[in-house]
Design an enzyme around this catalytic site. Structure first.
Site, short mmCIF file in Angstrom:
data_model
loop_
_atom_site.label_atom_id
_atom_site.label_comp_id
_atom_site.label_asym_id
_atom_site.label_seq_id
_atom_site.Cartn_x
_atom_site.Cartn_y
_atom_site.Cartn_z
N GLU B 60 -45.39 30.61 35.10
CA GLU B 60 -44.17 30.15 34.42
C GLU B 60 -42.89 30.71 35.03
O GLU B 60 -41.92 29.97 35.23
CB GLU B 60 -44.23 30.52 32.93
CG GLU B 60 -45.16 29.64 32.09
CD GLU B 60 -46.61 30.06 32.18
OE1 GLU B 60 -46.90 31.09 32.81
OE2 GLU B 60 -47.46 29.35 31.62
N HIS B 129 -49.54 31.87 19.65
CA HIS B 129 -49.35 30.43 19.88
C HIS B 129 -48.62 29.74 18.73
O HIS B 129 -48.67 28.52 18.62
CB HIS B 129 -50.69 29.74 20.12
CG HIS B 129 -51.29 29.99 21.46
ND1 HIS B 129 -51.87 31.19 21.79
CD2 HIS B 129 -51.35 29.22 22.57
CE1 HIS B 129 -52.30 31.12 23.05
NE2 HIS B 129 -51.99 29.95 23.54
#
Lengths: 356, 326
Positions: B60, B129
């Site tokens: 990322e 998450h």
């Protein structure tokens, strides 16, 4: 390699590099003085001792090639064509500085010279360099992007992620690790499990080289090979330039002290890249004492002029405070959170401030 | 107007902008061959090829920063994060780089990049998450932050984001992807950044909200209507720039307000908006402004605990009743 370059290159080119190294050295000596006088603020990282890396690496570039670097960026900016005036004015925080007084020592930028900046976070510029290489390839250009970093940045994830993608996608980026031996006060061997940085390229199937970063001609010759590989084959290269930092990490760090001794520094200074280069040029009859004196006079005058220019350059107006936070301002929304309502138009919210 | 899903609205926006501007490219994990982890980029690789729709390694920070460099060199990258939870790894590039490029270069370079992907809790994905992170990004000057709550807004805001010259973060609701709604087909349909929308007009209390919670607010308003409470729902749509005028107009009309958001309340968007409301509409308020948000703990896994942690229609109704002193 260096000896061959001495034969191969025109005298103008050889002296041009010497001039840039001298200019870099004198510029930084003056910057150091101005810092001590309180005329330059913030962090200030000097490049003294490393001039051969920046000058040797950038000498074979074209004007349309890109350069991106970290915070030890003064000499690299000058070697890419940014004027000593623009850099000194930036150190002084003045409007005529190459970043309009918004960046300072660590954040020199010049769109005109495709100098994509001094980045302040260790390793932060490495992914961006990869993106510039991506953009070159996307557009089918044959430019290269040169990315400087210190050896400590190599331990950052950004380095690994970037080199992996650059090799995977064959991007024309040349990553130059300036191994000046110390990441701030931590010696390289105390920070890395692997001594030889060039070996890290094996992990990415990327070509690599080790250059003597104290030898401007060797640095240049190594770069020429990397540039050809980038332009002709669109392949990245990792170059480890072994060099030494003669000054402290920043102005707040003494030249020697707890992490290295006076003897260490004095020994390293025996390989001063400028003195070594002058000696080599003289021995090859490419430089006379008169040439050198003339060059030094010229360079000192240029630095004095840069200081004068910086001192005479206006301070940024208050209106610059909010200028350039956004490139595109939307009439419908409030872009600033300034406590009570909208900011004072006098501080840069007036309509005229918006369109650059 | 066609009725399509939020997912397809985003897909249309991407396809239309890739078609319109050759400098736009989409990059991220699984955006190409896999058609997108949430199928937002379905069919785009086939249509635009590997140069424009790029699968990345799982890295990322690396590809977010690659986008920043590409944007500085003149391209218009759209960087997809599989979820915003993973974007935290890229925060150095979003916050230290993208947000600062234009300012630190005194306007010499801009950073026309879009970072986008799903945010917020789905079902039982637990702490790492299930985070709504928009407040943390709205904190930084230099970034623009939008949170579409409907399919039409998703399309219009994403298109505006891609055309914008600044870094724009588009935080999509993970559980909204299947939501259907009317979406304009005009390829130049854009929703300007910084324009809120009154999703339901009302006279008694303003429910101020954004993103996924818009739907919740509308459900709360319908239930309140049965008790003769006429709630107005104002969807901010854009958190930075913020349409403060629309918010203040609503509060001055209803004299009472509740801020509903999915994320944590502490230093949240509601905290900012309430501060702005009291500065700009204090004399119009008949009650303190209340906030409804996730409870101040990481998201638990257990279904029962998760339900307790999240803001709900019931808690929104309760807050509205409290500001109405009912």
């Amino acid at each position: 390699m260096a000896g061959a370059a001495l034969e191969r290159l025109e005298r103008d080119e050889l002296l041009g590099m010497l001039r840039l190294m001298l200019l870099g050295r004198r510029f930084e000596e003056k910057a150091s003085e101005s810092y001590a006088l309180g005329k330059i603020g913030g962090f200030c990282h000097l490049y003294i001792g490393q001039e051969a890396v920046g000058v040797g690496a950038l000498a074979p570039l074209r004007d349309d090639d890109y350069v991106i670097t970290a915070y030890r960026d003064h000499v690299q900016a000058i070697a890419k064509g940014v004027t000593a005036r623009q850099v000194m004015a930036e150190l002084y925080g003045r409007v005529d500085g190459c970043s309009g007084g918004k960046g300072g020592s660590m954040h020199l930028y010049s769109a005109e010279h495709r100098f994509m900046g001094g980045w302040g976070i260790v390793g932060g510029q490495i992914p961006a360099a990869t993106g510039i290489g991506w953009a070159i390839k996307y557009r089918g250009g044959d430019q290269v992007c040169v990315c400087f970093m210190g050896e400590a940045a190599v331990n950052q994830g950004a380095f690994h992620e970037s080199l992996n993608m650059a090799a995977l996608w064959k991007l024309p980026v040349i990553y130059i690790v300036e191994n000046n031996r110390y990441g701030m006060g931590t010696a390289w061997e105390r920070a890395s499990s692997l001594y030889d940085i060039s070996q890290k390229a094996c992990a990415y199937a990327m070509p690599s080289a080790i250059a003597d970063g104290m030898d401007v001609l060797e640095m240049r010759a190594t770069m020429e090979e990397a540039i050809e590989r980038a332009r002709e084959e669109s392949m990245p290269t990792l170059i480890e330039a072994r060099c030494y930092r003669f000054m402290g990490h920043s102005m707040s760090d003494p030249v020697y002290g707890v992490y290295r001794t006076k003897k260490d520094v004095e020994e390293a200074k025996q390989t001063d890249p400028i003195a070594t280069y002058i000696e080599g040029l003289k021995q090859a009859d490419r430089l006379t004492t008169e040439d050198l004196e003339a060059l030094d006079q010229e360079v000192r005058a240029e630095v004095d002029d840069a200081v004068q220019f910086a001192e005479n350059s206006p301070l940024p107006p208050a209106g610059d405070l909010h200028r350039d936070v956004y490139a595109q301002i939307n009439d419908h929304g409030d872009l600033f959170f300034e406590g009570v309502g909208a900011p004072d138009p006098a501080l840069g919210r007036a309509a005229g401030e918006v369109a650059d | 107007m066609a009725v399509i899903t939020y997912r397809d609205a985003l897909n249309q926006a991407l396809a239309e902008e890739l078609e319109r501007d050759p400098d736009v490219f989409l990059m991220g994990e699984e955006v190409g061959q896999y058609d997108g982890a949430y199928k937002v980029s379905r069919g785009l690789l086939e249509r635009f090829g590997e140069r424009r729709v790029v699968d990345t390694p799982i890295t990322e920070l690396g590809f977010a920063g690659l986008g920043v460099g590409a944007a500085m060199a003149g391209l218009r990258p759209v960087i997809e994060f599989m979820t915003w939870n993973f974007a935290i790894l890229a925060n150095d590039q979003i916050i230290n780089s993208a947000a600062k490029v234009h300012y630190m270069t005194a306007g010499q370079f801009s950073c026309p990049i879009v970072f986008r992907g799903p945010t917020g809790a789905a079902l039982q994905l637990s702490a790492q998450h299930s985070q709504a992170l928009e407040a943390s990004y709205a904190h930084f000057p230099g970034l623009k932050v939008v949170v579409p709550g409907t399919p039409a807004d998703a399309k219009g805001l994403l298109k505006a984001a891609i055309r914008d010259d600044d870094p724009v973060l588009v935080l999509e609701g993970e559980v909204l992807y299947a939501m259907k709604g009317e979406v304009p087909e005009d390829p130049d349909f854009v929703i300007p950044l910084g324009v809120a929308e009154v999703k339901r007009a009302g006279a008694d209390v303003s429910i101020l909200t954004h993103g996924k919670m818009v739907n919740l607010a509308l459900q709360a308003a319908e239930r309140l209507a049965k008790d003769d409470v006429d709630a107005e729902v104002v969807d901010l749509r854009s958190l930075r720039p913020l349409d403060l005028d629309r918010v203040v107009d609503s509060v001055r009309k209803t004299n009472r307000a509740v801020y509903l958001e999915e994320g944590w309340g502490y230093s949240g968007i509601g905290a900012e908006v309430v501060a702005q409301v009291q500065e700009n509409a204090f004399d119009w308020l008949d009650a303190p402004v209340l906030r409804v948000h996730q409870t101040d703990a990481p998201m638990p896994y257990s279904k029962e605990l998760e339900k307790l942690a999240k803001p709900s229609v019931e808690r929104t109704i309760e807050a509205c009743n409290r500001v109405l002193y009912r």
